[in-house]
Scaffold this motif. Structure first.
Motif: not given
Length: 193
Positions: A14-27, A145-158
């Motif tokens: 199931a994890i492998g299936a989620v990985h593939v589905a999300t890559w096909r959507s996000a990229y 396109p989901t990069r904003w999620f990490y920024q909203r959680l306070g991730g600092r670009l290094v």
């Protein structure tokens, strides 16, 4: 109901299936269509099954499992629920940047904006803190396109780097939470009113 738990070897398919589905959507539109079409859920599942069992360098995998009314259509009654997302990580592959690293975070599109990604991040941050990581980082493709999620959680670009994906150079960005408590605070459940 959606619960977060440590992954078991039988979750790997199931994890492998989620990985593939999300890559096909996000990229889609960012990476070649032929490459996205060629992604193999079974090949990814084999890698995740090994990672779940190995636990070297503090490595862990957590899954988000949907049950009942929250399960994907047609899978409401699946015993044990349906894996809809996961996170993996462990001690950092670049310890000069951070102590811990979140290597993957993938969540099916239908479950975004429901707090599941935040809960997965919290599970991994708590795990990393428990194995004495004082800071945590992750890499994300710049055009994800989901990069904003990490920024909203306070991730600092290094850092920025270029990685080859599908034979193409892709810029990736490193975000850090230092101290790790910053990520734990950003992902804490909202107090009940």
């Amino acid at each position: 109901m959606i619960c977060i738990r440590r992954a078991r070897p039988d979750d790997a398919t199931a994890i492998g299936a989620v990985h593939v589905a999300t890559w096909r959507s996000a990229y889609a539109g960012l990476l070649p269509e032929a490459y996205l079409t060629s992604l193999s859920a079974l090949r990814h599942a084999a890698g995740y099954e090994a990672a779940i069992g190995e636990r070297r360098n503090g490595h862990a995998v957590f899954v988000a499992v949907a049950k009942g009314a929250d399960a994907p259509a047609g899978q409401e009654g699946v015993k044990g629920g349906t894996v809809i997302g996961f996170v993996s990580g462990g001690r950092s592959r670049r310890p000069h940047v951070a102590d811990g690293e979140i290597e993957t975070l993938y969540l099916l599109d239908d479950y975004r904006d429901r707090g599941v990604g935040r809960r997965l991040m919290r599970a991994m941050a708590a795990h990393l803190a428990a194995i004495s990581c004082r800071s945590v980082m992750l890499w994300v493709l710049k055009d994800n396109p989901t990069r904003w999620f990490y920024q909203r959680l306070g991730g600092r670009l290094v850092a920025r780097d270029v990685v080859r994906v599908a034979g193409q150079g892709q810029e990736q960005l490193a975000f850090i939470w230092d101290p790790i408590e910053a990520l734990l605070l950003a992902t804490a459940p909202a107090p009940e009113a």
